[in-house]
Scaffold this active site. Sequence first.
Site, PDB file in Angstrom:
ATOM      1  N   TRP A 140     125.996  -8.950  88.784  1.00 39.23           N
ATOM      2  CA  TRP A 140     126.161  -8.193  87.550  1.00 39.23           C
ATOM      3  C   TRP A 140     126.435  -9.109  86.360  1.00 39.23           C
ATOM      4  CZ3 TRP A 140     124.340  -4.777  84.916  1.00 39.23           C
ATOM      5  CH2 TRP A 140     125.020  -3.922  84.039  1.00 39.23           C
ATOM      6  N   LYS A 193     134.208  -2.874  88.324  1.00 39.26           N
ATOM      7  CA  LYS A 193     134.546  -1.514  88.752  1.00 39.26           C
ATOM      8  C   LYS A 193     135.541  -1.593  89.903  1.00 39.26           C
ATOM      9  CE  LYS A 193     129.908  -0.082  87.387  1.00 39.26           C
ATOM     10  NZ  LYS A 193     128.586   0.430  87.804  1.00 39.26           N
ATOM     11  N   GLY A 202     128.288   2.022  83.855  1.00 46.59           N
ATOM     12  CA  GLY A 202     127.303   3.093  83.953  1.00 46.59           C
ATOM     13  C   GLY A 202     126.336   2.851  85.095  1.00 46.59           C
ATOM     14  N   LYS A 233     133.409   6.108  92.297  1.00 48.12           N
ATOM     15  CA  LYS A 233     132.089   6.414  92.840  1.00 48.12           C
ATOM     16  C   LYS A 233     131.714   5.421  93.931  1.00 48.12           C
ATOM     17  CE  LYS A 233     129.964   2.857  90.850  1.00 48.12           C
ATOM     18  NZ  LYS A 233     129.065   1.834  91.415  1.00 48.12           N
ATOM     19  N   SER A 240     122.546  -0.539  96.406  1.00 52.42           N
ATOM     20  CA  SER A 240     123.997  -0.347  96.437  1.00 52.42           C
ATOM     21  C   SER A 240     124.624  -1.008  97.666  1.00 52.42           C
ATOM     22  CB  SER A 240     124.319   1.151  96.451  1.00 52.42           C
ATOM     23  OG  SER A 240     125.676   1.376  96.758  1.00 52.42           O
ATOM     24  N   ARG A 241     125.486  -1.987  97.426  1.00 55.06           N
ATOM     25  CA  ARG A 241     126.194  -2.642  98.530  1.00 55.06           C
ATOM     26  C   ARG A 241     127.122  -1.665  99.234  1.00 55.06           C
ATOM     27  NH1 ARG A 241     126.516  -6.583  94.297  1.00 55.06           N
ATOM     28  NH2 ARG A 241     128.664  -6.004  93.834  1.00 55.06           N
ATOM     29  N   VAL A 289     130.409  -8.677  97.723  1.00 56.57           N
ATOM     30  CA  VAL A 289     131.617  -7.870  97.574  1.00 56.57           C
ATOM     31  C   VAL A 289     131.267  -6.377  97.625  1.00 56.57           C
ATOM     32  CG1 VAL A 289     133.532  -7.277  96.060  1.00 56.57           C
ATOM     33  CG2 VAL A 289     132.772  -9.649  96.240  1.00 56.57           C
ATOM     34  N   GLU A 333     132.905  -3.264  96.638  1.00 58.52           N
ATOM     35  CA  GLU A 333     134.063  -2.848  95.854  1.00 58.52           C
ATOM     36  C   GLU A 333     134.682  -1.544  96.363  1.00 58.52           C
ATOM     37  OE1 GLU A 333     135.768  -4.438  93.830  1.00 58.52           O
ATOM     38  OE2 GLU A 333     134.547  -5.880  92.724  1.00 58.52           O
TER      39      GLU A 333
END
Length: 332
Positions: A11, A103, A130, A185, A248-249, A273, A275
């Site tokens: 990111w 996040k 977002g 989320k 998405s991890r 990671v 999260e």
Amino acid sequence: MKVAVVGSGAWGTALAIRLCKNGHDVTMWTFETELIPQMEEKRHNPRLPGAVLPEELKISPDYSCVSGCEMVVIASPSFPMRSVCKGVAPHLDKDAVLVSVTKGIEDGTMLRMSQIVEEVTGHKTVVLTGPTHAEEVALDIPTGILAACDDRALAEFVQDAFMSENFRVYTSPDPVGAELGSALKNVIALCAGITDGLGCGDNTKAMLMTRGLTETARLGVSLGAQKDTFAGLAGVGDLIVTCTSMHSRNRRAGILIGQGKDPQTAMKEVGAVVEGYYAAKSAYALGKRQGIDMPITEAAYKVLYEGAPAGKAFAALMNRSRKPESEDAGWL
């Protein structure tokens, strides 16, 4: 403008690329010094395969690279956030605008990431969050994102810095809702992945996402967030993209857990990671502290930290006592 991005994960790298394309003078800080030659010479970061680093993007292992920057983007993972901020703080210009893009919720203190940044650095911080997979942002695939701060001028400053043809930035006065929506989320996405791993279908995922958003908003409002924020980009928008995409991890880790692997093995196989694993512990504690009913988060906590079998935890969710969908159903 001179900008530093503190963090060279997927990111942070994607945002550094975006800022370079917007014409800013950008330096990206990294703790992975062994990757610097590859990033500088081959213009490639293995944390974000497929993306080409702009020639003008500078790489630095020194916190002092933030000195003289008008804007500093904090893109560290959540678990070392406090130590990273301590490293950055002495080098910040007094008027530097800080942007938190991580996040998560800190274990123990239950602070949001921007709260940690502000506590350690003393700088007012804008939350940028977002439905934005780094892999797509780096390739200029269109999306929208939220710059949230109770100081409108700062939110609009960050909006102008990042805004581009394919990266639409909206502003919001609700950093509490923006951060909680985006952090929690990840927990729901882990659970969505678990249902995939268990062999459930689209109906299951839709139910889980909807009820997960409900408990997230319930917690957020109890902490001062605006309910409408959870219907926006940092709420339902981020939830959709994280629960449904293989980028998405969190979802990928959840799939492995649903297939029977323990959480540590699943995260190791994902190779980055996750999260949602960390957020589940803090969200569970926050829910208990606030007296908020969060059955999906509680089930995630039991699977991730108490060794509960995923199938049994999901069955327990499905067989809870019956109730109306809304706490204020309007019946007499």
